[in-house]
Design a protein around this motif. Sequence first.
Motif, mmCIF file in Angstrom:
data_model
loop_
_atom_site.group_PDB
_atom_site.id
_atom_site.type_symbol
_atom_site.label_atom_id
_atom_site.label_comp_id
_atom_site.label_asym_id
_atom_site.label_seq_id
_atom_site.Cartn_x
_atom_site.Cartn_y
_atom_site.Cartn_z
ATOM 1 N N PHE A 184 0.819 -1.210 0.000
ATOM 2 C CA PHE A 184 0.000 0.000 0.000
ATOM 3 C C PHE A 184 0.853 1.260 0.000
ATOM 4 C CE2 PHE A 184 -2.095 3.457 2.304
ATOM 5 C CZ PHE A 184 -3.156 3.685 1.452
ATOM 6 N N TYR A 188 0.302 4.223 -2.468
ATOM 7 C CA TYR A 188 -0.144 5.525 -1.973
ATOM 8 C C TYR A 188 0.602 6.669 -2.665
ATOM 9 C CZ TYR A 188 -1.163 9.304 1.334
ATOM 10 O OH TYR A 188 -1.567 10.500 1.907
ATOM 11 N N PHE A 201 -7.400 6.548 4.566
ATOM 12 C CA PHE A 201 -7.049 5.151 4.352
ATOM 13 C C PHE A 201 -6.875 4.417 5.680
ATOM 14 C CE2 PHE A 201 -5.900 7.437 0.525
ATOM 15 C CZ PHE A 201 -6.529 6.657 -0.439
ATOM 16 N N ILE A 206 -7.789 0.015 3.426
ATOM 17 C CA ILE A 206 -6.611 -0.613 2.825
ATOM 18 C C ILE A 206 -6.884 -2.084 2.531
ATOM 19 C CG2 ILE A 206 -4.205 -1.277 3.236
ATOM 20 C CD1 ILE A 206 -3.922 1.298 4.905
ATOM 21 N N ALA A 210 -6.863 -3.909 -1.162
ATOM 22 C CA ALA A 210 -6.060 -5.104 -1.410
ATOM 23 C C ALA A 210 -6.914 -6.240 -1.960
ATOM 24 C CB ALA A 210 -5.364 -5.547 -0.118
#
Length: 387
Positions: A184, A188, A201, A206, A210
């Motif tokens: 992540f 980001y 987030f 998150i 995913a």
Amino acid sequence: MKSKSFWVIGSGALSMDDLSTVTLLYQPIIGSDAYGIYQTFIHFLDCKTYQSDIYQVRFLMDLLNLKEKELIEAINKLEAIGLLSTYIKDDLYMYRLSLPLSPRQFFLDGILGSFLRSEIGNENFKILFNRYAFKEVSREGYTNVTKTFDQVYQVNFPSKLDTNAFILDRKNGKGVIINTDFDFESFYKLLPVRLQKKRLFTKRIISQIASIHFVYGLNSDQLIDVLSEAYDESHASLFYERIGLYATQYFEKNQSALEIEIKQESLDRPILSEFTPQEIIQTYAPKMTNLSFALQTIRQFVERNAVDIGVINAVIIICLRIKEDLPNLTYLEKVLNTLLQKGITTETLAYEYIMKEEPKRKPTYSKQIVERFVPEWMDEFEALLEE
């Protein structure tokens, strides 16, 4: 089952909006039998304790004119849709009712909204949607002058309430974090400036990103497109629901362009965690009637269960060997729990389990559609799921 007893526990009083949601939005999915059981359970509750007396299951069957098989199927639907949880102790069932989602949550839910549309058709879906849709009043030009609590009341920090009594709550669950190699932090940095806000987030968001990356096979640019569509500053509280909605719409719109490119690789054995859900479906259920809905179910399954992706894929393979279409979320989780109870928690153990019985001829393993043999666990799982 009909020789057993049951009692019901509620989660609070249903408002008129709740009853409307159950009747118009949930009922087309669960059917009249399940709807009748839910309504009957509500009326069994004491209005002070939100608990019922103990009744015989046979009494419920007679009251609703249902046979045992019909009763079981209806209760399974209530469980799968999230309106009921079932517990058992000896010969006593405890049914815990859950309050329905609000209309807004229902339509924005990637699973329920899409499934309702598939059940009743686009025209009827639009009729129901328009019944609950209204234009939000613009706050442009207004200044928020609402007083805070401490501006009105003198705060003396009273002592904390200490009680063992159950206090009704309507808080929604937060989900779980999945085990995945999704990076992540690197992702980001690729986001446009307007989305680079750490507060947006949460762990839940998150985890959702995913799972979308894994289930739909979207690359970074495609994920950014989905998040850009989903984020609206004036509706930031709906970011999670909107991500699910726009991810589903993006997949359905671009399905032909998102076809999996299957690589020809010569391996000693396949690595379960390297397969995507779409590759598994192409292999085991190439004629699946509703791929989009199946992938939404898998996405929920991945988000709710923090286990090795290889184990997740083993569950999907097992279920598709038994069913022509992917079964519901409750069904998937029952199979997963069975694996976990057997100590199957890693990709290696999951592979060994589903390949107990060696094929008569050694197959060439690759990420391509191949003819599969039926391993010895088939009878075991059919017996389990029939129970």
